[in-house]
Design an enzyme around this catalytic site. Sequence first.
Site, PDB file in Angstrom:
ATOM      1  N   SER A 168      30.679  31.654 -26.482  1.00  0.00           N
ATOM      2  CA  SER A 168      30.579  32.972 -27.071  1.00  0.00           C
ATOM      3  C   SER A 168      31.017  33.031 -28.543  1.00  0.00           C
ATOM      4  O   SER A 168      30.784  34.046 -29.199  1.00  0.00           O
ATOM      5  CB  SER A 168      31.452  33.948 -26.277  1.00  0.00           C
ATOM      6  OG  SER A 168      32.796  33.508 -26.297  1.00  0.00           O
ATOM      7  N   SER A 174      33.528  28.288 -24.732  1.00  0.00           N
ATOM      8  CA  SER A 174      33.052  29.172 -25.789  1.00  0.00           C
ATOM      9  C   SER A 174      33.223  28.667 -27.214  1.00  0.00           C
ATOM     10  O   SER A 174      32.652  29.249 -28.126  1.00  0.00           O
ATOM     11  CB  SER A 174      33.741  30.534 -25.669  1.00  0.00           C
ATOM     12  OG  SER A 174      33.330  31.154 -24.481  1.00  0.00           O
TER      13      SER A 174
END
Lengths: 437, 503
Positions: A80, A104
Amino acid sequence: MLKGYISPYNATVVQKLLDGGAVLLGKTNLDEFAMGSGSTDGVFGPVRNPWSYSRQYKEKIVPRSDSEPENSNWVITGGSSGGSAAAVSAFTCFAALGSDTGGSTRNPAAHCGVVGLKPTYGLISRHGLIPLVNSMDVPGILTRCVDDAAVVLGSLAGHDPKDSTTVQDIFQPFALPSLTDVSKLSIGIPKEYHAPGLSSEILAVWSKAADLFKNAGAKVVEVSLPHTHYSIVCYHVLCTAEVASNMARFDGLEYGHRSDMNKSTESMYAATRREGFSDVVRGRILSGNYFLLKQNYEDYFVKAQKVRRLIANDFVKVFGSGVDILLTPTTLSDAVPYVEFIKEDNRTRSTQDDILTQAANMAGLPAVNVPTALSGRGLPIGLQFIGRSFQEKQLLTVAKWFEKQEMKYLLCIQILQISGYTHHQKDEFQTSSGERC
Amino acid sequence: MAARGCGGVWCRVLQRGPGGSCSASRPRRAVACNARGGAVPLGQSGLAPWAAVVGLEIHAQITSNSKLFSGSQVQFAAPPNSLVSFFDASLPGTLPVLNRRCVEATVMTGLALNCTINKKSLFDRKHYFYADLPAGYQITQQRVPIAVNGSLSYSLCKDNKMSQMVTKTVRIKQIQLEQDSGKSLHDDARSQTLIDLNRAEGQLRVDANISVHHPGEPYGVRTEVKNINSIRFLAKAVDYEIQRQIKELENGGTVLNETRAFDSKLGCTVPMRDKEGKQDYRFMPEPNLPPLILYDAKSLPANVNHQQVVNIDWIHERLPDLPSVKRAKLVELYGILPEHSFTLVNEDGLMDFFEDVVKQTQMKPKKVIGWILSDLLSHLKQHSLTAKESPISSFLLADLLNLLENGDISSSAAKQVFEELWKGEGKTPLEIVKEKQLELIQDQEELEQICQAVIDEREKEVMAIKGGNEKVINKLIGLVRKATRGRANPLLVKQILEKKLSE
């Protein structure tokens, strides 16, 4: 939910950088609340991978039809922490911070061709890191080379009284030695990481890297982490449960978005949370609350914790058998075009993409993505090294050695050809350690 | 959030039958002890006896300088929301940090209540949505609290007589640390509620859990009673709820597992609204707080920083005398009655006052205690003062008692002086005695004259005494006292009168 919210305090990692003289250039985009593996589910829109505009990629694209608009095949950064990876990859900054809960930081590092370091859990303070999964989150470090990552690590690591999960031991920043002799090293290749869906390209790169070590005199052995295939499901239960808990504070009362609905406190809460959270977040909250219900707690949450222990023990056994570092792929493939990526929902994508990275979060181990090669489509491919707890020095030393090998060198030269930068501008892009990338 | 210790106390109120074995042919009268130890019939006569089980959940705020998990200060009556840290406001990214003093306080409480201290205890999150709970969950210790399995001995007066004391024991299930919530102020006029995140109201709050059952059968369904604001109301609420449940069950109804509120005006419990079904708190371990490890002398690792660990044995050594020990010492040292020791220990500062007086007077402690418990204490209570705020200092009282002990004044005169001293005008007892001419008449002849005068006046009483009714002499003594305005030594007066009457 946090639109317009300005935090009245700095996170410890941010404060440490500022105290060390770093210049804050800006904040980067991400998947909302760090939930996602594409950096496509943020309030500000999806993040575009700078490599989408590189000559290498553009040369390889086969236009699908004439009616297609020019920029429709840009690729995602992964996520992310895609915004941070893109910022470093596009040479806008020396380093960037991300977070890593299931990969992430490493995932977008691989897709953007940069170094992404996930430190050992408990080494760097989480005070100020909006939590996703408190027991797995770590601040992540993104840089263009391994030496830079070590420098940033040196200024961030260490006990923080404001974070009770940081270890008390005094951290000694280190400079990375330049390894020349790898004959004493034992590299483990976990067979379970030959996961379904792994592209043949990445498999080949992985294999080639293993050979590189072998040819240089290191001991390269196949190892097994038998509980790997349980980790995704286990992760989902624990992650959604913690998410449900951590998101409970977003009620619009003290800060952040507050709905206009004011018939009662409860209706205000409900409306605020419905308006302020994306579908992804709400989905996870509902799942998490389900797993935490009294009647389900034993079957799901406790079971998942037990499985987590098994996964962590897999690593303990392997490292205990003499293996120093594990070498695995970071992602299943190179970055996919945005239009492809959004065909599947967030949860499905996360399930697929996290598979190679999130076991390290389960076990709290340090791991780093090192950019390795370019794919057939001209996009970066990275490989992951996983080390023993708190042995970042060893991990990064090996990573640095690998970085210097021929494979990486090839990649480096091509980076400088992004968007028409020519050869003679190579000198401008010197790293802090003075070595040419 | 402010720190809060929470204890679970279970006590059984047993029913007392008329004694002997249970016989089916004879209708038994079921009785029980109420809080004052008196017999109270439980349920209707002739029906099977009832036993009640009462559990108390006590929330006590820990006295510490800062809150349990955040560094913000604790201060009584501070302006609303002026002591709120980022963590208290549940700002994203903030983490709890455990307050050492709170842990020590909990260990001390656990030791004082004979608990087993868990060397490893855990923290959990208890989730529910409410405006006074900014994070949407409360950090508590549901799985493994700091202290378990304790007990508390207490004394009960039978039939309100302090001389008939019964010792009972109550079990302490556990003591746990948990976050306090904020304070809610309901503004019904504007249909709004205001939240103050400094800390909740009330240093001590109690919820009661009550159920009834027939002895030998399983426990009944329990109800929880909240909104109890004093010990007196607690007793009322529990008594009421026991009776309510018995009546309900004897009439064929059922007891619901519900939460009820105590209405202090009506003296009854009423169901609380908005409680549909039981709340599922979705307990989860608190991931930001590692297990709390406590050490004792044996397990304490070497080379450890004293500041970094909590040592149970170290705390144990520094525990002050517990009340039962204090009382026993008072009884042994001063020869006072056990029931007197209770009052001394229970009234703030009274024990110290008493001991100070004893040190400064020749009067025996057994006599001093009377002055402390009746004269001084009643005055203090009347004016809502503590012993420390007494207008008569221990020095002054000792001075007065010395005058009495030396035979300079009578006890009734002493009481008069006491009243004068209470005014706090700065006079010494001697000054007051002189001013009001309260010295005992030392002149034997003068006394004899006064006695004779009384005898001469009261022919009827004299006749009665000579006729055998000896008690009447007290009336004559009283008359002499009146005539001398309390300046006659009653014993001496009695002697003189008796001598004269026998002539």
